[in-house]
Structure formats: C-alpha cells, structure tokens
Design an enzyme around this catalytic site. Structure first.
Site, PDB file in Angstrom:
ATOM      1  N   SER A  19     -56.959 -38.494 -36.624  1.00 34.64           N
ATOM      2  CA  SER A  19     -56.878 -39.599 -37.580  1.00 34.64           C
ATOM      3  C   SER A  19     -55.307 -39.802 -38.358  1.00 34.64           C
ATOM      4  O   SER A  19     -54.885 -41.020 -38.442  1.00 34.64           O
ATOM      5  CB  SER A  19     -57.940 -39.439 -38.661  1.00 34.64           C
ATOM      6  OG  SER A  19     -57.570 -38.418 -39.559  1.00 34.64           O
ATOM      7  N   ASN A  20     -54.698 -38.666 -38.508  1.00 34.69           N
ATOM      8  CA  ASN A  20     -53.487 -39.072 -38.964  1.00 34.69           C
ATOM      9  C   ASN A  20     -52.287 -39.644 -37.869  1.00 34.69           C
ATOM     10  O   ASN A  20     -51.556 -40.689 -38.362  1.00 34.69           O
ATOM     11  CB  ASN A  20     -52.624 -37.738 -39.653  1.00 34.69           C
ATOM     12  CG  ASN A  20     -53.277 -37.400 -40.979  1.00 34.69           C
ATOM     13  OD1 ASN A  20     -52.786 -37.902 -41.839  1.00 34.69           O
ATOM     14  ND2 ASN A  20     -54.165 -36.427 -40.765  1.00 34.69           N
ATOM     15  N   ARG A  67     -47.261 -15.201 -28.585  1.00 35.28           N
ATOM     16  CA  ARG A  67     -46.933 -16.452 -29.292  1.00 35.28           C
ATOM     17  C   ARG A  67     -45.601 -16.776 -28.976  1.00 35.28           C
ATOM     18  O   ARG A  67     -45.385 -17.876 -28.936  1.00 35.28           O
ATOM     19  CB  ARG A  67     -47.230 -16.044 -30.604  1.00 35.28           C
ATOM     20  CG  ARG A  67     -46.650 -17.297 -31.375  1.00 35.28           C
ATOM     21  CD  ARG A  67     -46.743 -17.263 -33.105  1.00 35.28           C
ATOM     22  NE  ARG A  67     -48.167 -16.780 -33.572  1.00 35.28           N
ATOM     23  CZ  ARG A  67     -48.431 -16.343 -34.595  1.00 35.28           C
ATOM     24  NH1 ARG A  67     -47.610 -16.275 -35.529  1.00 35.28           N
ATOM     25  NH2 ARG A  67     -49.682 -16.195 -35.052  1.00 35.28           N
ATOM     26  N   ARG A  93     -51.929 -24.431 -34.402  1.00 34.30           N
ATOM     27  CA  ARG A  93     -51.414 -23.321 -34.103  1.00 34.30           C
ATOM     28  C   ARG A  93     -50.061 -22.823 -34.935  1.00 34.30           C
ATOM     29  O   ARG A  93     -49.458 -23.793 -35.309  1.00 34.30           O
ATOM     30  CB  ARG A  93     -50.481 -23.227 -32.545  1.00 34.30           C
ATOM     31  CG  ARG A  93     -51.630 -23.458 -31.637  1.00 34.30           C
ATOM     32  CD  ARG A  93     -52.845 -22.551 -31.259  1.00 34.30           C
ATOM     33  NE  ARG A  93     -52.256 -21.072 -31.108  1.00 34.30           N
ATOM     34  CZ  ARG A  93     -53.066 -19.988 -30.948  1.00 34.30           C
ATOM     35  NH1 ARG A  93     -54.275 -20.309 -31.011  1.00 34.30           N
ATOM     36  NH2 ARG A  93     -52.527 -19.090 -30.508  1.00 34.30           N
ATOM     37  N   ILE A  94     -49.870 -21.706 -35.503  1.00 34.13           N
ATOM     38  CA  ILE A  94     -48.927 -21.294 -36.168  1.00 34.13           C
ATOM     39  C   ILE A  94     -47.646 -21.166 -35.139  1.00 34.13           C
ATOM     40  O   ILE A  94     -47.733 -20.641 -34.259  1.00 34.13           O
ATOM     41  CB  ILE A  94     -48.861 -19.879 -37.081  1.00 34.13           C
ATOM     42  CG1 ILE A  94     -50.256 -20.120 -38.072  1.00 34.13           C
ATOM     43  CG2 ILE A  94     -47.542 -19.653 -37.807  1.00 34.13           C
ATOM     44  CD1 ILE A  94     -50.758 -18.903 -38.496  1.00 34.13           C
ATOM     45  N   HIS A 111     -50.452 -30.955 -45.252  1.00 32.02           N
ATOM     46  CA  HIS A 111     -51.027 -30.069 -45.416  1.00 32.02           C
ATOM     47  C   HIS A 111     -52.136 -30.588 -46.390  1.00 32.02           C
ATOM     48  O   HIS A 111     -51.782 -31.067 -47.509  1.00 32.02           O
ATOM     49  CB  HIS A 111     -50.463 -28.619 -45.754  1.00 32.02           C
ATOM     50  CG  HIS A 111     -51.296 -27.752 -46.305  1.00 32.02           C
ATOM     51  ND1 HIS A 111     -51.721 -26.659 -45.231  1.00 32.02           N
ATOM     52  CD2 HIS A 111     -51.598 -27.084 -47.424  1.00 32.02           C
ATOM     53  CE1 HIS A 111     -52.571 -25.721 -46.043  1.00 32.02           C
ATOM     54  NE2 HIS A 111     -52.551 -26.165 -47.152  1.00 32.02           N
ATOM     55  N   THR A 143     -40.899 -24.591 -41.910  1.00 29.03           N
ATOM     56  CA  THR A 143     -40.113 -23.403 -41.779  1.00 29.03           C
ATOM     57  C   THR A 143     -40.920 -22.263 -41.080  1.00 29.03           C
ATOM     58  O   THR A 143     -42.057 -22.419 -41.018  1.00 29.03           O
ATOM     59  CB  THR A 143     -39.346 -22.701 -43.091  1.00 29.03           C
ATOM     60  OG1 THR A 143     -40.676 -22.651 -43.958  1.00 29.03           O
ATOM     61  CG2 THR A 143     -38.703 -24.095 -43.911  1.00 29.03           C
ATOM     62  N   ASP A 147     -46.546 -22.999 -44.247  1.00 25.01           N
ATOM     63  CA  ASP A 147     -47.019 -23.873 -45.591  1.00 25.01           C
ATOM     64  C   ASP A 147     -45.912 -23.818 -46.519  1.00 25.01           C
ATOM     65  O   ASP A 147     -46.425 -24.210 -47.758  1.00 25.01           O
ATOM     66  CB  ASP A 147     -48.417 -23.911 -45.696  1.00 25.01           C
ATOM     67  CG  ASP A 147     -49.304 -24.168 -44.698  1.00 25.01           C
ATOM     68  OD1 ASP A 147     -48.956 -25.178 -43.861  1.00 25.01           O
ATOM     69  OD2 ASP A 147     -50.641 -23.641 -44.629  1.00 25.01           O
TER      70      ASP A 147
HETATM   71  C1  GRF Z   1     -55.768 -33.225 -41.690  1.00 30.06           C
HETATM   72  O1  GRF Z   1     -56.573 -32.947 -42.717  1.00 30.06           O
HETATM   73  C2  GRF Z   1     -54.539 -32.495 -41.838  1.00 30.06           C
HETATM   74  O2  GRF Z   1     -54.002 -32.293 -43.288  1.00 30.06           O
HETATM   75  C3  GRF Z   1     -54.560 -31.099 -41.383  1.00 30.06           C
HETATM   76  O3  GRF Z   1     -55.316 -31.221 -40.338  1.00 30.06           O
HETATM   77  C4  GRF Z   1     -56.108 -32.436 -40.504  1.00 30.06           C
HETATM   78  C5  GRF Z   1     -55.931 -33.215 -39.090  1.00 30.06           C
HETATM   79  O4  GRF Z   1     -56.735 -34.110 -39.072  1.00 30.06           O
HETATM   80  N1  GRF Z   1     -53.154 -30.317 -41.141  1.00 30.06           N
HETATM   81  P1  GRF Z   1     -56.454 -35.357 -38.054  1.00 30.06           P
HETATM   82  O5  GRF Z   1     -56.520 -34.784 -36.486  1.00 30.06           O
HETATM   83  O6  GRF Z   1     -55.255 -36.007 -38.291  1.00 30.06           O
HETATM   84  O7  GRF Z   1     -57.739 -36.372 -38.091  1.00 30.06           O
END
Ligand code: GRF
Length: 204
Positions: A19-20, A67, A93-94, A111, A143, A147
């Site tokens: 969604s982002n 990793r 993934r970190i 975040h 970094t 977070d």
């Molecule tokens: C979001 O809440 C973002 O803050 C977090 O993972 C989620 C990802 O959602 N890091 P989407 O895949 O962008 O819908």
C-alpha cells in the site's frame, strides 16, 4: 531553490501488500521508479509494480545460507538499477552492513511508530499496551542499527478510547500514505540533500 532532476531513480524494496508503494507511485514524482524488488515471490506489491510496467525482481532469502550472502545478492540486484534512492516499503528482512554500507545515506524506511518509541515489530500492540496517547509513523535513514537511523519526518495520530490494533494501524497507515510519498518526492527533487548530509554527519 530546489533543483529538479528528472533522471533521479529509485528502487523500492517490499515484502507484502504494497500500500505504501501504491501511494508513492500515485504521487507525481520528479524521478523514476526503476524497479520493485522483493524477498518474497508472493508479495502483492510485485503485482502493483508489474501492472504499471515497472521492472520487478525477487531475491528469495531462503535461498541463501547466511544473512550476509543474502545481503550481497540483494545489493547486487539493487545496484544493477543504479538507484539514487533505495526506498524500503514494508520490507520485512533486517539488512546488515553488507547491504547498508553500499547504499548508506541514500536508503530510507518507513516505520509504524514515532521512533525512538517502539522500534522492531508489533508496534501498534505495544503502543496500546503502553497506554500512549499519541502514536504515528517515522521515515528515517537506514543504518545497520535497526530502526535507529536519523529521523527525516514523522506524522502522528491520536490513540482513541476503544482502539484496537486494527483501528489504530488503519489510522497510522493513512498518515504513512501521506508522509512517505512526500519524503520520496522531496528527496528526488533534491530538497533533502543538504539536510541529509547534516544528519549523516551528526551520526559519525
Ligand atoms: C507499513 O505499516 C510500514 O510502516 C511497515 O510495513 C507496513 C507495510 O505495508 N514497515 P504496505 O506493504 O506498504 O501496505
């Protein structure tokens, strides 16, 4: 004055629904999304990208014994697209130093908390448990410390009586979709260059 450089390119790292990513792509951008790359072949975000004719790639983390090996493989795929900016949007993934060092200073993450509060996972449940009255989201430089990179921008929401994880996360997500595209646009327009140099210098 901002100098708009239409050739700036960004790569988006995803693991889930995207969604982002959608919000970033929907915002008219002075740059170009060169690729969307996932560690999971079933990430919905890949379909969103393909539907818009954007290159996609999958680097399955389970194919790598360590990793570090995954980090190097992922970094090699990202580097092929010569990004000015790497945008982590729900990438689960970190990433260690092998990755972060190659893109340091030009990699950002969103975040779902007001950092430095609630780094890590389950941020909404932890915010509810802690009884905070304000929650939100943070865009920060990545970094090698999880977070903990320099904060670029934040948006807050109230925590309301009767909230549960579903209602609170939905309220935060609305703000994520406003905040993240704005930061990406600003970066691609060159508006952050000086500020980020200052933030990065402060970290040293
Ligand atoms: C979001 O809440 C973002 O803050 C977090 O993972 C989620 C990802 O959602 N890091 P989407 O895949 O962008 O819908």
């Amino acid at each position: 004055m901002s100098l708009i450089n239409a050739t700036r390119r960004y790569v988006v790292l995803v693991s889930g629904r995207g969604s982002n990513l959608s919000a970033i792509l929907a915002a008219s951008s002075p740059g170009q999304c060169a690729a969307v790359i996932s560690n999971r072949a079933d990430a919905g975000a890949l379909e969103i990208a393909s539907a818009q004719g954007i290159d996609t790639a999958v680097v399955p983390h389970q194919n790598y014994a360590t990793r570090d090996l995954f980090d190097v493989a992922l970094a090699d795929v990202v580097a092929r697209y010569k990004p000015d900016l790497v945008v982590m949007a729900g990438f689960m993934r970190i990433l260690g130093e092998q990755f972060v060092n190659r893109f340091e200073g030009r990699m950002i993450n969103i975040h779902p908390s007001l950092l430095p509060a609630f780094p890590g996972t389950h941020t909404h449940a932890r915010a509810l448990d802690a009884g905070v009255k304000t929650h939100g989201c943070t865009v920060h430089l990545v970094t090698s410390e999880l977070d903990a990179g320099p904060i670029i921008a934040q948006a807050s929401v109230p925590v309301l009586a009767g909230d549960d994880v579903a209602t609170l996360s939905a309220r935060v997500l609305v703000e994520e979709h406003r905040l993240y595209p704005r930061v990406v646009q600003d970066w691609l327009a060159g508006n952050f260059d000086q500020r980020l140099r200052e933030l990065a210098a402060r970290e040293c």
